[in-house]
Scaffold this active site. Structure first.
Site, PDB file in Angstrom:
ATOM      1  N   TYR A 142      40.799  47.627  52.441  1.00  0.00           N
ATOM      2  CA  TYR A 142      42.147  47.493  52.998  1.00  0.00           C
ATOM      3  C   TYR A 142      42.192  47.892  54.468  1.00  0.00           C
ATOM      4  O   TYR A 142      43.066  47.446  55.201  1.00  0.00           O
ATOM      5  CB  TYR A 142      43.137  48.381  52.225  1.00  0.00           C
ATOM      6  CG  TYR A 142      43.785  47.713  51.047  1.00  0.00           C
ATOM      7  CD1 TYR A 142      43.013  47.227  50.002  1.00  0.00           C
ATOM      8  CD2 TYR A 142      45.164  47.576  50.973  1.00  0.00           C
ATOM      9  CE1 TYR A 142      43.608  46.625  48.908  1.00  0.00           C
ATOM     10  CE2 TYR A 142      45.763  46.972  49.882  1.00  0.00           C
ATOM     11  CZ  TYR A 142      44.985  46.504  48.851  1.00  0.00           C
ATOM     12  OH  TYR A 142      45.583  45.909  47.771  1.00  0.00           O
ATOM     13  N   LYS A 192      31.244  48.746  41.870  1.00  0.00           N
ATOM     14  CA  LYS A 192      30.240  47.718  41.645  1.00  0.00           C
ATOM     15  C   LYS A 192      28.944  48.194  42.292  1.00  0.00           C
ATOM     16  O   LYS A 192      28.468  47.626  43.287  1.00  0.00           O
ATOM     17  CB  LYS A 192      30.715  46.383  42.248  1.00  0.00           C
ATOM     18  CG  LYS A 192      31.805  45.681  41.454  1.00  0.00           C
ATOM     19  CD  LYS A 192      31.305  44.964  40.216  1.00  0.00           C
ATOM     20  CE  LYS A 192      30.552  43.704  40.588  1.00  0.00           C
ATOM     21  NZ  LYS A 192      30.038  43.019  39.355  1.00  0.00           N
ATOM     22  N   ASP A 225      34.072  45.197  36.855  1.00  0.00           N
ATOM     23  CA  ASP A 225      34.347  43.989  36.063  1.00  0.00           C
ATOM     24  C   ASP A 225      34.285  44.317  34.565  1.00  0.00           C
ATOM     25  O   ASP A 225      35.158  43.907  33.788  1.00  0.00           O
ATOM     26  CB  ASP A 225      33.398  42.833  36.436  1.00  0.00           C
ATOM     27  CG  ASP A 225      31.927  43.223  36.364  1.00  0.00           C
ATOM     28  OD1 ASP A 225      31.614  44.442  36.311  1.00  0.00           O
ATOM     29  OD2 ASP A 225      31.070  42.312  36.345  1.00  0.00           O
ATOM     30  N   ASP A 249      43.853  48.341  42.906  1.00  0.00           N
ATOM     31  CA  ASP A 249      45.006  47.444  43.002  1.00  0.00           C
ATOM     32  C   ASP A 249      45.020  46.489  41.812  1.00  0.00           C
ATOM     33  O   ASP A 249      46.031  46.325  41.125  1.00  0.00           O
ATOM     34  CB  ASP A 249      44.927  46.669  44.324  1.00  0.00           C
ATOM     35  CG  ASP A 249      46.121  45.759  44.531  1.00  0.00           C
ATOM     36  OD1 ASP A 249      47.250  46.205  44.247  1.00  0.00           O
ATOM     37  OD2 ASP A 249      45.926  44.604  44.956  1.00  0.00           O
ATOM     38  N   ASP A 253      47.376  46.655  38.038  1.00  0.00           N
ATOM     39  CA  ASP A 253      48.280  45.594  37.571  1.00  0.00           C
ATOM     40  C   ASP A 253      47.946  45.227  36.131  1.00  0.00           C
ATOM     41  O   ASP A 253      48.826  44.996  35.302  1.00  0.00           O
ATOM     42  CB  ASP A 253      48.140  44.322  38.436  1.00  0.00           C
ATOM     43  CG  ASP A 253      49.179  44.261  39.552  1.00  0.00           C
ATOM     44  OD1 ASP A 253      49.598  45.344  40.024  1.00  0.00           O
ATOM     45  OD2 ASP A 253      49.572  43.153  39.949  1.00  0.00           O
TER      46      ASP A 253
HETATM   47  C1  IPM Z   1      50.405  47.666  45.420  1.00  0.00           C
HETATM   48  C2  IPM Z   1      50.736  46.416  46.166  1.00  0.00           C
HETATM   49  C3  IPM Z   1      50.334  46.621  47.630  1.00  0.00           C
HETATM   50  C4  IPM Z   1      48.835  46.770  47.689  1.00  0.00           C
HETATM   51  C5  IPM Z   1      50.831  45.561  48.612  1.00  0.00           C
HETATM   52  C6  IPM Z   1      52.324  45.345  48.518  1.00  0.00           C
HETATM   53  C7  IPM Z   1      50.430  45.898  50.022  1.00  0.00           C
HETATM   54  O1  IPM Z   1      50.119  45.330  45.586  1.00  0.00           O
HETATM   55  O2  IPM Z   1      50.902  48.741  45.798  1.00  0.00           O
HETATM   56  O3  IPM Z   1      49.690  47.592  44.422  1.00  0.00           O
HETATM   57  O4  IPM Z   1      48.096  45.775  47.724  1.00  0.00           O
HETATM   58  O5  IPM Z   1      48.381  47.907  47.705  1.00  0.00           O
HETATM   59 MG    MG Z   2      49.146  45.781  43.728  1.00  0.00          MG
END
Ligand code: IPM
Ligand code: MG
Length: 368
Positions: A142, A192, A225, A249, A253
């Site tokens: 990032y 990884k 993975d 990230d 999710d």
């Molecule tokens: C998260 C989001 C952020 C990230 C974005 C909005 C910059 O996806 O907090 O998970 O990628 O970190």
């Molecule tokens: Mg995210």
């Protein structure tokens, strides 16, 4: 003692709607629990860009450094897709994380009993799930340099750099081990190491810190993975997962979806302690700004409300009140109240964003 200070940054899309419900809980804490906060509000993301031409004004950044905790809604939206990278709404959030040095991002994925049927996975796979992903938040791909889109010969090349120093890995590893000691005492580290040198260093440093300081905690390693696969197959094998910025990230999710809805998951981003002993901290839901449903009363405010509960626990040492909020959320879900993201089962009661907030306040009242 002066009241603790909160900076609220509702942001874009559904951010303001869900934050309005958090405000109700904050007010309730002041009125009913003698736990009052001095609250200020400001802009971040697209709305800040609209007003100032930047996604985070310097004054807002300075204020964020001063307060006891920042609460953020969400940033971004299609309106801003074509903006230059340097002023995209997301840059506002990334600047907050970077300049506040919020290296440890805690993302719990907890399956509420009332929602176990709602997950896309089988009920016995997710019922009772309670794991935390600790995502490194201020380094890795990032932020690594060089980055950009460059010309090479007669074509363009896009470059980002995955970079981790030993100390960056060590500090997030320590925060994961500390957290595990207060929970199930297990850490699984994901990278990884088979293809990335930064992953090899990650594994080495986590192993060293473990041996030197945390050998009482059970440590395992997985390639990220394979970790993703195991998270779907049998997520209850995990307690704390520690991983880098990008893998964190994605994995968070996925973990979120195990619980039924992204609209349920809070997060805490913590840095080093300030002079008053509290960690620098920003709390935000894991979900995004969901521009497609903004302004329609469909958003689920629970992730944002649970993020405030995390603030009570990690910034203000009020685990008792955090639990009260979490319990109130359990209660309304058990009563069958569902925002639009959670509809589909028989016999539930559809509610709007603000009705959900009101119901949680009512459950808080009933807890007294
Ligand atoms: C998260 C989001 C952020 C990230 C974005 C909005 C910059 O996806 O907090 O998970 O990628 O970190
Ligand atoms: Mg995210």
């Amino acid at each position: 003692m002066p009241n603790p200070t909160l900076l609220i940054l509702p942001g874009d899309g559904i951010g303001p709607e869900v934050m309005a419900e958090v405000r109700k809980i904050i007010t309730w804490m002041g009125d009913k629990r003698d736990l009052a906060f001095d609250v200020s509000e400001d802009l971040v993301g697209g709305c800040a860009y609209d007003k100032h031409g930047v996604p985070l004004h310097d004054d807002t950044m300075a204020r964020a450094q001063e307060v006891d905790a920042v609460l953020l809604g969400a940033v971004g939206g299609p309106k801003y897709d074509d903006l230059d990278f340097s002023v995209k709404p997301e840059r506002g959030l990334l600047r907050l994380r970077k300049e506040m040095d919020l290296f440890s991002n805690l993302r719990p994925a907890q399956c509420f009993d009332a929602l176990a049927d709602f997950s896309s996975l089988k009920k016995d796979v997710v019922a009772g799930l309670d794991i935390v992903i600790v995502r490194e938040l201020t380094s890795g791909v990032y932020f690594g340099e060089p980055r950009g889109i460059f010309k090479e010969g007669n074509e363009r090349v896009g470059i980002n750099t995955q970079r981790y120093t030993e100390s960056e890995i060590a500090r997030v590893a320590r925060s994961a081990f500390e957290l595990a000691r207060k929970r199930g005492n297990k850490v699984c580290s994901m990278e990884k190491a088979n293809v990335m040198e930064s992953g090899q260093l990650w594994r080495d440093v986590v192993t060293e810190i473990h041996a030197a300081e945390y050998s009482d905690v059970e440590l395992s390693h997985m390639y990220a993975d394979a970790g993703a696969m195991q998270l779907c197959r049998w997520p209850k094998q995990f307690d704390v997962i520690v991983t880098d910025n990008l893998f964190g990230d994605m994995l968070s999710d996925m973990a979120a979806m195990l619980t039924g809805s992204l609209g349920m998951l809070p997060s805490a981003s913590l840095g080093v302690p300030m002079d008053n002993g509290r960690p620098k901290a920003l709390y935000e839901p894991v979900h995004g700004s969901a521009p497609d449903i903004a302004g329609q009363g469909k958003a689920n405010p629970i992730a944002c409300i649970l993020s405030f509960a995390m603030a009570l626990r990690y910034s203000f040492d009020r685990g008792d009140e955090a639990e009260r909020v979490e319990q109130a959320v359990e209660t309304v879900l058990a009563d069958g109240l569902r925002t639009a993201d959670l509809l589909g089962e028989e016999g539930v009661t559809p509610v709007s964003t603000s009705e959900m907030g009101d119901a949680i306040v009512a459950a808080l009242d009933a807890s007294l």
